[in-house]
Design a protein around this motif. Structure first.
Motif, PDB file in Angstrom:
ATOM      1  N   LEU A 282       0.587  -1.242  -0.007  1.00 38.93           N
ATOM      2  CA  LEU A 282      -0.056   0.017   0.015  1.00 38.93           C
ATOM      3  C   LEU A 282       0.814   1.261  -0.163  1.00 38.93           C
ATOM      4  O   LEU A 282       0.532   2.294  -0.648  1.00 38.93           O
ATOM      5  N   ARG A 283       1.879   1.263   0.703  1.00 37.72           N
ATOM      6  CA  ARG A 283       2.877   2.257   0.685  1.00 37.72           C
ATOM      7  C   ARG A 283       3.298   2.545  -0.826  1.00 37.72           C
ATOM      8  O   ARG A 283       3.681   3.508  -1.168  1.00 37.72           O
ATOM      9  N   SER A 284       3.700   1.441  -1.400  1.00 38.08           N
ATOM     10  CA  SER A 284       4.382   1.471  -2.887  1.00 38.08           C
ATOM     11  C   SER A 284       3.295   2.248  -3.843  1.00 38.08           C
ATOM     12  O   SER A 284       3.591   3.147  -4.675  1.00 38.08           O
ATOM     13  N   ILE A 285       2.038   1.797  -3.491  1.00 37.17           N
ATOM     14  CA  ILE A 285       0.944   2.538  -4.378  1.00 37.17           C
ATOM     15  C   ILE A 285       0.939   4.129  -4.212  1.00 37.17           C
ATOM     16  O   ILE A 285       0.797   4.710  -5.149  1.00 37.17           O
ATOM     17  N   ARG A 286       1.176   4.362  -2.747  1.00 33.25           N
ATOM     18  CA  ARG A 286       0.970   5.871  -2.505  1.00 33.25           C
ATOM     19  C   ARG A 286       2.217   6.635  -2.918  1.00 33.25           C
ATOM     20  O   ARG A 286       2.148   7.729  -3.413  1.00 33.25           O
ATOM     21  N   PHE A 287       3.343   5.793  -3.097  1.00 32.72           N
ATOM     22  CA  PHE A 287       4.397   6.628  -3.592  1.00 32.72           C
ATOM     23  C   PHE A 287       4.521   6.810  -5.125  1.00 32.72           C
ATOM     24  O   PHE A 287       5.399   7.455  -5.823  1.00 32.72           O
ATOM     25  N   ALA A 288       4.009   5.691  -5.594  1.00 33.28           N
ATOM     26  CA  ALA A 288       4.125   5.532  -7.301  1.00 33.28           C
ATOM     27  C   ALA A 288       3.278   6.836  -7.779  1.00 33.28           C
ATOM     28  O   ALA A 288       2.407   7.354  -7.393  1.00 33.28           O
ATOM     29  N   GLU A 289       3.494   6.817  -9.228  1.00 31.47           N
ATOM     30  CA  GLU A 289       2.700   7.925  -9.993  1.00 31.47           C
ATOM     31  C   GLU A 289       1.787   6.989 -10.880  1.00 31.47           C
ATOM     32  O   GLU A 289       0.500   7.499 -10.794  1.00 31.47           O
ATOM     33  N   THR A 290       2.289   6.119 -11.484  1.00 23.17           N
ATOM     34  CA  THR A 290       1.337   4.921 -12.196  1.00 23.17           C
ATOM     35  C   THR A 290       1.479   3.680 -11.714  1.00 23.17           C
ATOM     36  O   THR A 290       2.450   3.204 -11.145  1.00 23.17           O
ATOM     37  N   VAL A 291       0.270   2.965 -11.511  1.00 20.95           N
ATOM     38  CA  VAL A 291       0.077   1.780 -11.048  1.00 20.95           C
ATOM     39  C   VAL A 291      -0.189   0.763 -11.972  1.00 20.95           C
ATOM     40  O   VAL A 291      -1.524   0.899 -12.718  1.00 20.95           O
ATOM     41  N   VAL A 292       0.250  -0.199 -12.168  1.00 22.18           N
ATOM     42  CA  VAL A 292       0.176  -1.175 -13.494  1.00 22.18           C
ATOM     43  C   VAL A 292      -0.733  -2.544 -12.365  1.00 22.18           C
ATOM     44  O   VAL A 292       0.225  -3.152 -11.489  1.00 22.18           O
TER      45      VAL A 292
END
Length: 478
Positions: A282-292
């Protein structure tokens, strides 16, 4: 970074705890369960005045190369080959084991600089384990406590001695000054002109997170992008635990991609370690710009897939769907048409979201997937001038006037874009609390269609217009 250091040792000696201590953040998952770390994780370390790249690795478990433990050890060997120096961590509290002796022999044969680290030296009775470490033939061990930060100065001195002062402290190179963008990470700025429509910066590094259910093929997909077995893969579900970041170039642009642990239904997540893995994802999702969001094409649109897509959209990220394992699909044309219909019907909150059939195993469709990621990121960063928005708002009200509430017609007076990443708009109107949700959806769909904003979250905020006479005192009439 000047040099690279790999942390190795058997399971549960405190490698990830030391890694977190050196990078200054709780990046690696830490638990009392042996074998938590599986992939090799890089990080930027700081130790007093030293700056270097640190790599956390899986613990040595002697097993066949076809097993999960065997594949984990191959990743550790790759980290040792990549590093300039190895920190060999042993447990001073519990003493040496045959696995420590095996690893010590292997490191001596490789001939690279090694610093022997006796962790957990703050524990009572740890002196025996500390002196046993001399028998490994790797020099004097450095007594530390990664948990409490003890012995870090001694560790710094040992690293400098092993790597050499010239390598540890290279001469600094003055970098030329660069222009600073006045907009912050949310696309906002203090003095940004309302009519300013910036061009998309296709040279800026792009952060991409890969998410999905367990065993959807996320790690295999990233390995195919990199062209090497960088991440641990296999037929077992739930191999990935930490969110691992890797960098590579695609057509001259730096892509920082995050592999994440598979996320199951919340009711099925019971173990503490899996909860930590999900929180890291979940932290990676918030840090990313685009999510695949990786779907298994053989069983697409499970309830968990739709919940993950909804989560990404609610977080305001740019989303792209990847239907993996396309090489296992028969009658692809009919199947693709069915997927497109279901995508539009089941994900109306992101109408026009890009969906790409791929195969991480064979490499099919990866260029199309990367192009879809770039195109979606462009839309996510788009800004529209205030003049165009107000002209559009006027035409929308002519085609479909706002409804009357309690016998009084609502008036939408003014519209501007207040932020990008994702696009957010403010409309000044009368009685904002009375604007129906259906009319907001009408405006949202109109923005998507007329300004080409497919597949990204659009947020519209209604605000009451300021009354210039609100605070003026009434004049007394005599």
């Amino acid at each position: 970074m000047n040099f690279t250091v790999a942390i190795v040792g058997r399971p549960n000696v405190g490698k990830s705890t030391l890694f977190n201590r050196l990078v200054g953040k709780k990046l690696a998952l830490v638990d009392d369960t042996p074998g938590v770390t599986r992939d090799r994780r890089p990080g930027d370390a700081k130790l007093v005045d030293l700056r270097f790249t640190i790599i956390d690795t899986a613990g040595l478990e002697q097993s066949g190369p076809e097993t999960l433990q065997g594949r984990m050890w191959l990743q550790t060997e790759a980290a040792i080959d990549e590093a300039d120096l190895t920190l060999f961590v042993v447990d001073a509290k519990h003493g040496l084991t045959p696995a420590d002796e095996t690893l010590g022999k292997m490191l001596r044969r490789r001939g690279k600089p090694v610093v022997l680290v006796a962790n957990k030296s703050e524990a009572k009775g740890s002196d025996g384990g500390y002196y046993d470490a001399f028998t490994l033939g790797l020099g004097e061990p450095v007594a530390i406590s990664a948990e409490h930060g003890q012995g870090m100065i001694d560790l710094r001195d040992a690293i400098v001695e092993a790597i050499g002062e010239d390598r540890a402290f290279p001469p600094e190179i003055d970098e030329p000054a660069t222009n600073v963008d006045i907009r912050n990470d949310n696309g906002e700025g203090d003095d940004v002109d309302d009519d300013y429509e910036p061009e998309y910066d296709d040279t800026k590094p792009l952060r991409v997170a890969i998410i999905g259910r367990p065993n959807a093929g996320k790690s295999t997909l990233i390995n195919r992008f990199l062209g090497e077995d960088r991440l641990l893969t296999g037929p077992e579900a739930g191999i990935t635990r930490d969110s691992i970041s890797v960098e590579w170039d695609w057509r001259g642009r730096t892509i920082k991609m995050f592999d994440t642990a598979g996320m199951r239904k919340k009711a099925r997540v019971q173990e503490k370690l899996e909860k930590l893995s999900v929180a890291d994802s979940l932290r990676s999702i918030r840090f990313a710009e685009t999510v695949v969001i990786v779907f298994d094409a053989t069983i697409p649109f499970e309830k968990q897939d739709l919940q993950l897509a909804d989560l990404v959209i609610r977080e305001g990220r740019a989303a792209v769907l990847a239907f993996n394992k396309w090489d296992l699909v028969e009658n692809t044309q009919a199947f693709l048409a069915d997927l497109r219909e279901k995508t539009e019907r089941l994900l109306p909150q992101a109408r026009g979201i890009r969906a790409v059939p791929i195969s991480g195993q064979t490499g099919y469709g990866l260029d199309r997937l990367m192009q879809a990621i770039i195109d979606t990121d462009k839309v996510w960063n788009r800004r529209i001038s205030t003049a165009k928005l107000n002209k559009w708002l006027e035409s929308q009200q002519i085609q479909h006037p706002p409804p009357a509430v309690s016998g009084r017609r609502l008036k939408l007076k003014y519209m501007t874009q207040v932020k990008a990443r994702p696009p957010g708009f403010m409309i000044s109107c009368t009685r904002p609390e009375s604007v129906p949700e259906s009319y907001v959806r009408y405006l949202t769909n109109g923005l998507r269609a007329d300004f080409e904003l497919p597949g990204v979250p659009i947020r519209i905020h209604m605000k009451a217009s300021d009354n210039p006479f609100e605070n003026r005192k009434k004049r007394k009439i005599y």
